[in-house]
Scaffold this active site. Structure first.
Site, PDB file in Angstrom:
ATOM      1  N   CYS A 118     -15.562  21.642  62.536  1.00 56.43           N
ATOM      2  CA  CYS A 118     -16.945  22.062  62.373  1.00 56.43           C
ATOM      3  C   CYS A 118     -17.001  23.549  62.010  1.00 56.43           C
ATOM      4  CB  CYS A 118     -17.744  21.731  63.630  1.00 56.43           C
ATOM      5  SG  CYS A 118     -19.533  21.950  63.467  1.00 56.43           S
ATOM      6  N   ILE A 119     -17.723  24.366  62.781  1.00 56.89           N
ATOM      7  CA  ILE A 119     -17.818  25.784  62.461  1.00 56.89           C
ATOM      8  C   ILE A 119     -16.458  26.475  62.589  1.00 56.89           C
ATOM      9  CG2 ILE A 119     -18.441  26.513  64.790  1.00 56.89           C
ATOM     10  CD1 ILE A 119     -20.319  28.544  63.579  1.00 56.89           C
TER      11      ILE A 119
END
Length: 671
Positions: free
Chosen positions: A407-408
């Site tokens: 994800c991030i």
């Protein structure tokens, strides 16, 4: 990345009481002993509503009054049996207790809110301008609006006719049905009882009409339209009859079957969640007392071998005699805690990777407070990715590492790779991305919150909190993306039915949110979501212009078919930005279950195809489907890039002195 908790978690709205203690526990136990068996007092909302209590014997006066067409006098308690009087008294007592408890909880909330800063804005997401644009467009097309209204009226006529047939004893097909998988109306009472069936169908007709009306609007800004669609869906979900006590047959039945005890428990649950949220409602999604990090979740053995202000770094203990020469370092998102990768031994990706013969290092980001409010994205690159790579090479003696970003954490890894490519740093031999975005032009629902007005509101909120975004704010935002699954199902279960949510480790993790430092978070939202600067080649860090086309290392990109946070279409656009060989796959399910899918579970599927044509649609046209977990495909790819075998590495025997046992201390910092 919290999406799903909805994928597997939604047994919560039927869970039985499993552990929370309430102030009135002894009183409840005493009342329960006096209540007769369920079969003698069950009210079936699937049939015509029964009388509230048996009719008392009538005398001549009552009969004469009734024969004159007037209502008989209200029954006196002395006309009931002792058992019936006891039940009525208990119901009355419990209703009074619930009312008093509710008043106390609401008063306490008001006092807590009075101590907080005033609300920053009545419209923090700035839906009003977008809504005005959509309404203005509709007003400019009166013929279309009239047709839509006529269609709604016609459908209501159909519903009334069907209801009249049913009232007359005829069979009548429903005019509208709930979508497949909609758990709100799963109880048979919603169909078997004519009144609740009409309520349900009326709601479905109206909500479908409203959402469809917005979806069909043409000639408005696409982002404005998406914002209105999103909030219209939130609004119609909130007004579902299942969310209100008086129109939910399951909740009403529960009250009668428990003589009001369910209502008392529901108010107590409500008060407890208000207290836990310090005056803001923090709906419990699981029984938090049953889980403890390091005891029954996040239990993979290992040692913390490095720590700085931003993260702790632990090396997982090996489970094979030999391991691949190139170690593996994982960068989870800092929006959540790392142990989504290590919930239970049977679905732990961390344990599975060690069993495949990899030396695994995991980054455990700190839960930041106001002291870190000014830390930047560049800080997370330098003191995060660079520091971790340096620590791994020193600890193991290996010259290169393989890296994973989730994800991030994957966005951060992408930036770091571009920065390293510009500097000629080749210590990362390959990169794997789980549900990570580099091109945000087609990002998921979070893109709707990236307009400048909302970002200013967010900045004001963080300033009021000392320079960090509270973890509960992040939780609320992600829960809104799947409101029926992650908000309303628990609202009904916990408060209307008075039950405890089921114990579920994934939802414990889902609720264990971290805070966000102001400078870092605003930079991420502005430069990536709002401006898409990385994909456009407009991002500079440390005086270096970042270009993903210069990243030549092999890349493995995982996406998920039903991911609404990092949609496969968005992930695919990012995959095409890298300059080296890329293997792209699509897994079944969503943002969490699409990633955390251990092979032993034999669930879902994944699709593969060589090459990256111009669009995801072209790629999917020739993709090959495989049953089960994509981990097996990734493991094969990763082993080819991990070197020869070497004796297993003991975390306690590396260059660093072990600081403590895994999972460390940072992961235990609560928001």
């Amino acid at each position: 990345m919290r999406e799903e908790a909805s994928d597997t978690a939604l047994g919560g709205a039927g869970g039985k009481k499993s552990g929370r203690k309430s102030k009135g526990k002894s009183e409840k136990a005493a009342a329960a002993k006096a209540v007769p068996p369920a079969e003698s007092r069950t009210v079936d909302f699937g049939e015509a509503a029964p009388e509230a209590a048996p009719k008392p014997a009538t005398n001549g006066t009552h009969a004469e009054t009734a024969s004159n067409g007037s209502h008989p006098p209200a029954a006196d308690l002395k006309d009931f049996t002792a058992e019936q009087r006891s039940l009525i008294e208990k119901l009355s007592l419990n209703l009074a207790r619930a009312a008093i408890s509710a008043q106390g909880a609401i008063a306490e909330q008001a006092l807590r809110q009075a101590e907080r800063p005033a609300a920053l804005s009545p419209d923090p997401f700035h839906v009003a301008p977008a809504l005005n644009e959509v309404i203005g467009r509709l007003a400019a097309q009166p013929d279309r609006l009239m047709r839509a209204q006529a269609d709604l009226f016609t459908r209501y006529l159909d519903l009334w006719q069907a209801s009249a047939k049913r009232a007359g004893g005829e069979a009548a097909a429903p005019v509208v049905t709930a979508p497949k998988g909609d758990k709100r109306f799963a109880d048979p009472a919603w169909e078997e009882n004519a009144v609740f069936d009409v309520i349900k169908q009326s709601y479905l007709l109206t909500s479908d009409w409203l959402n469809g009306l917005v979806a069909e609007v043409q000639g408005v800004d696409p982002i404005a339209k998406r914002r209105v669609e999103f909030f219209m869906k939130m609004l119609t979900d909130a007004f579902s009859p299942s969310n209100f006590l008086i129109s939910n047959p399951v909740a009403l039945r529960e009250i009668l079957e428990t003589n009001g005890e369910s209502l008392v428990r529901g108010v107590e649950n409500f008060a407890a969640d208000l207290a836990r949220g310090r005056g803001e409602l923090a709906i419990s999604q699981t029984n938090f007392g049953l889980f403890e990090v390091g005891r029954n979740i996040a239990t993979a053995p290992g040692k913390v071998v490095f720590r700085n202000e931003l993260f702790e770094f632990f090396q997982v203990a090996p489970t094979t005699e030999t391991v691949h020469e190139v170690p593996l370092v994982i960068f989870p998102p800092w929006i959540n805690k790392f142990y989504i990768l290590d919930l239970r031994p049977e679905n732990s990706m961390i344990r599975w990777l060690t069993a495949q013969g990899f030396t695994v290092f995991v980054t455990s980001w700190v839960n930041p407070d106001a002291r870190l409010a000014t830390r930047t994205f560049e800080d997370y690159m330098v003191d995060g990715v660079y520091a971790a790579v340096e620590a791994v090479t020193r600890q193991t003696g290996a010259r290169k590492v393989n890296a994973v970003g989730y994800c991030i954490g994957g966005t951060l890894l992408s930036v770091s790779l571009a920065h390293m490519a510009a500097l000629g740093d080749d210590r990362i031999a390959s990169a794997t991305f789980f549900a990570a975005q580099q091109d945000f032009a087609e990002a998921g629902d979070l893109l709707l919150f990236a307009n400048e007005e909302w970002l200013k509101e967010l900045e004001n909120r963080m300033d009021a909190e000392g320079g960090v975004l509270p973890g509960q704010t992040m939780a609320d935002t992600f829960n809104m993306l799947r409101a029926n699954d992650l908000i309303w199902s628990f609202f009904v279960n916990n408060y209307l039915l008075g039950r405890e949510p089921k114990p579920f480790d994934l939802l414990f993790w889902n609720s264990d949110q971290t805070r966000m430092p102001k400078t870092l978070h605003l930079y991420y939202l502005r430069r990536f979501y709002a401006q898409n600067a990385l994909a456009k080649g407009e991002l500079d860090l440390g005086g270096v212009r970042l270009d993903l086309g210069k990243v030549k290392v092999p890349v493995y990109v995982q996406s998920s078919k039903e991911d609404h946070i990092a949609p496969a279409r968005s992930v695919y656009r990012g995959a095409r930005l890298f300059g080296g060989p890329v293997r792209f796959i699509v897994a079944g399910s969503g943002h969490i279950a699409g990633v955390i899918n251990a092979p032993a579970a034999n669930k879902y599927q994944y699709w593969t195809k060589d090459g990256l044509p111009g669009s995801l649609d072209e790629w999917q046209a020739g993709a090959e489907e495989h049953p089960g977990s994509w981990w097996l495909d990734w493991s094969t790819w990763l082993k080819e890039r991990s070197g020869d075998q070497t004796p297993a590495r003991d975390p306690a025997q590396g260059a660093f002195e072990a600081l403590c046992d895994a999972p460390g201390t940072y992961v235990k910092i609560k928001s």
